[in-house]
Enzyme design. Structure first.
Site: not given
Ligand code: BGC
Length: 700
Positions: A268
């Site tokens: 993530d």
């Molecule tokens: C989130 C993810 C997301 C990523 C990209 C993160 O803050 O937890 O679910 O895909 O950002 O935007």
């Protein structure tokens, strides 16, 4: 018999997906364009010729991109959020960022509403539509589906996921994955693993036992992987003291070895810290840039990072993209059928809105009952939707007021703050209430005190008040639910969801959604209670890296949601699986047939009849109960379901096959699923608390 049809749920596959059933009732798993062997050969060819610098750059992202390799004609690969539609971000000139080639995307109802449809076919259609938009937008990887289990109603991202039950979530996810990937778009299962709170999400440590992980938190991922998902995103949190993206246990042991996942694993965003651990644990790609994986040269020279691990990471990224045909643009698509997608969004909303209360048949509203309708509240002129990575702007957005006016015309009057007198004089009051949920923080179970007071005032002033709730999960309704004439749960219903909601009010659509979560009376009743001060401090402004690690103990173990309520003898306000209809149904003639001598394949069949006056759909739910187990087990667990559409008077026979897994628990001693011999109860219900039929079967 006349008017009767037989619905066999196994092994018949309709349009590439299975209608319902237990774990053995698999869907047709997705097959990538190239086999893993062929993709590996192509990956090896490139890998052999790459320089160490090229490799080092390749294993970290470039914002929303996997880097290209110009020298080898390998283009960069674009990703986009998320499960409920594509989040478009615009640059200063108003153009979509990152090279996205569509300038609009459909805002579908949130995934939790999709789960409330209990209709796996819709999950397929919904994801296929999003996949088509991805391909039209030059997006190869969707950062979804998200599938973390709903453990606490306060969770800020519950709306992005599929509810509290692993079986329901798993069946929806496998259809989501096959629908999405049928378009050539890679599905990213997220967030692996144990990511149930947004409170201090990047400093939290999920303390959870092995059995609970297997029975509650892993099955949706398992289903997605078995369906052929090509990517997984690790979670922000720690599991038992290790950051997910750096954890041997989470990635190597559970994901790679046990679940057999062979494709791309990404972190993530800014969710990993230690290059040595990242490379050793089995992650392939750090997103969105190199942080843990910066200064790779030095880290390799120090012996912290091994070249063989870097090679493994590079190969996994290349393998996934080659297998999917991403580099060869096998799935090129330049157009998106937005009209079709908008219809899918509308149909989903029609089936996912849940009618929780309907006193004296106040709904549907016929014209004579509704001479003067006052509408007031939170989401009348603006659309209710979730935020963060799951925010989707949509197009042709219809707000509640416009949707109501197009059906009720001049009968509708919007008053921002109606006084008691105005409320009393109306024939009907529609009160819109709800929450705004988004990643990065949890929210209180109760609405702010002034809002609760306002709703109580409205329902007291007019006994014909219909409360419309737009929330990303359960909210406290105890103060006013008793006095409300009707309650409709609309979640975040997407760009055309208010049209569906109005159809439910008029009766044009007969509601058929069922709760994919339990809604408790008070937050104290939930197993997660105490993970943070009730309703307080749900947003914490302390910079993330200054927090100490915050342990969240999953002391309830496998007893999550209705499993908890059953074991603690707690009556929720509305139970899991619950939802009303404008017609009535009856289940009868339950038959249990053994499919094999050992009895570990069991056919459960029964009849469902529409006993009312209008067409409607019932979700027949099959729960299994093991009253005499060697380990503590839930009173009942969902192991099969099927949504039956019936005309008035019509009945259909439903058949659901249960297999060994339907009866099993995760045995920590043998590290495998164990179905103990003995007697099991089979319960057929229209919710987890309305069991209509029951019988027993024996396993040998
Ligand atoms: C989130 C993810 C997301 C990523 C990209 C993160 O803050 O937890 O679910 O895909 O950002 O935007």
């Amino acid at each position: 018999m006349k008017g009767k049809a037989l619905i066999k749920l196994l092994p018949f596959i309709f349009s590439g997906f299975i209608l319902s059933g237990a774990r053995c009732q698999t869907i047709q798993p997705f097959k990538p364009h190239l086999s893993i062997g062929e993709a590996d050969r192509k990956a090896d060819e490139i890998l052999r010729r790459m320089t160490p610098d090229e490799k080092a750059a390749f294993i970290a992202g470039d914002d929303m991109l996997i880097r290209g390799l110009k020298r080898f004609n390998i283009p960069s690969v674009l990703m986009a959020d998320a499960t409920g539609g594509i989040r478009l971000a615009m640059d200063e000139s108003g153009k979509p960022k990152w090279g996205v080639t569509i300038n609009k995307s459909t805002a579908f109802p949130c995934p939790l509403l999709l789960a409330a449809t209990w209709n796996p076919r819709l999950a397929y259609n919904y994801a296929e539509s999003i996949g088509e938009e991805c391909r039209a937008g030059n997006i190869h990887i969707l950062l979804g589906p998200g599938m973390n289990i709903y453990r606490i109603s306060q969770g800020g991202r519950n709306f992005e996921y599929f509810g509290e039950d692993p079986f329901l979530a798993a069946r929806m996810i496998e259809n989501y994955v096959t629908g999405l990937q049928s378009t050539g778009t890679i599905a990213t299962l997220k967030h692996f693993l144990g990511n149930q709170t947004e409170f201090k999400r990047r400093r939290s440590n999920t303390v959870v036992d092995e059995r609970t992980l297997h029975e509650i938190y892993m099955p949706a991922f398992e289903a997605g992987i078995n369906a052929g998902a090509m990517a997984v995103m690790t979670a922000y949190n720690q599991v038992n003291g290790q950051w997910c993206g750096e954890s041997d246990y989470v990635i190597k042991e559970l994901l790679r070895k046990e679940l057999g996942f062979k494709w791309l694993v990404m972190s993530d965003w800014w969710g990993v810290y230690d290059g040595e651990k990242v490379t050793k644990a089995g992650l392939d790609l750090e997103m969105p840039w190199a942080t843990a994986l910066k200064n790779i040269k030095e880290q390799t020279a120090d012996g912290k990072i091994q070249q063989s691990d870097i090679d493994r990471m590079v190969k996994s990224i290349l393998r996934t993209c080659f297998a999917m045909g991403v580099y060869d643009n096998v799935n090129a698509k330049t157009e998106s059928d937005f009209d079709k997608h908008e219809q899918v969004a509308l149909n989903t909303a029609r089936e996912g809105i849940v009618l929780l209360k309907n006193s004296n048949g106040i709904l549907p509203l016929s014209n004579n009952k509704a001479r003067k309708i006052i509408v007031t509240g939170k989401y009348v002129t603006k659309l209710a939707r979730g935020g963060g990575a799951a925010y989707v702007n949509g197009y042709n957005n219809v707000n509640l007021l416009d949707a109501l006016k197009s059906s009720f015309g001049a009968q509708i009057e919007y008053i921002e703050n109606p006084d008691a007198d105005r409320l009393r004089r109306a024939d009907i009051v529609l009160a819109s209430v709800g929450t705004f949920d988004e990643e990065g923080s949890d929210r209180a179970f109760s609405l702010p005190a002034d809002e609760e007071k306002q709703i109580s005032g409205i329902v007291s002033a007019n006994k014909n008040t219909i409360v419309l709730v737009n929330a990303g999960g359960g909210i406290r309704m105890t103060g006013w639910a008793g006095k409300a004439a009707a309650i409709l749960y609309g979640w975040y219903p997407g760009q055309t969801g208010n049209v569906a909601l109005t159809e439910v009010l008029t009766g044009k659509t007969n509601p058929s959604g069922k709760l994919p979560v339990s809604i408790e009376k008070r937050f104290e009743d939930t197993p997660g209670y105490g993970y943070l001060p009730n309703g307080k401090d749900v947003t914490d402004q302390t910079p993330e890296n200054e927090h100490p690690i915050y342990d969240v103990h999953y002391n309830e173990g496998i007893f999550v949601g209705y499993r908890w309520n059953d074991s603690q003898k707690i009556d929720p306000l509305f139970p899991f699986g619950y939802g009303l209809s404008y017609t009535s149904f009856a289940c009868s003639k339950l038959k249990i047939t053994r499919g094999s001598a050992s009895g570990d394949s069991v056919m459960v069949s029964f009849e469902v009849k529409n006993t009312g006056k209008v067409a409607g759909a019932e979700v027949a739910q099959v729960y299994v109960s093991d009253p005499k187990a060697s380990v503590p087990r839930p009173e009942k667990e969902l192991k099969g379901f099927f949504k039956v559409f019936l005309k008035p008077g019509e009945s259909k026979r439903v058949e659901i096959v249960l297999n060994k897994r339907s009866f099993a628990f995760w045995d920590v001693h043998t590290k495998s699923w164990k179905a103990e011999p003995g007697e099991y109860k089979i319960l057929i219900g229209r919710s987890s608390r309305e069991i209509e039929l029951s019988s027993v079967t024996n396993l040998q």
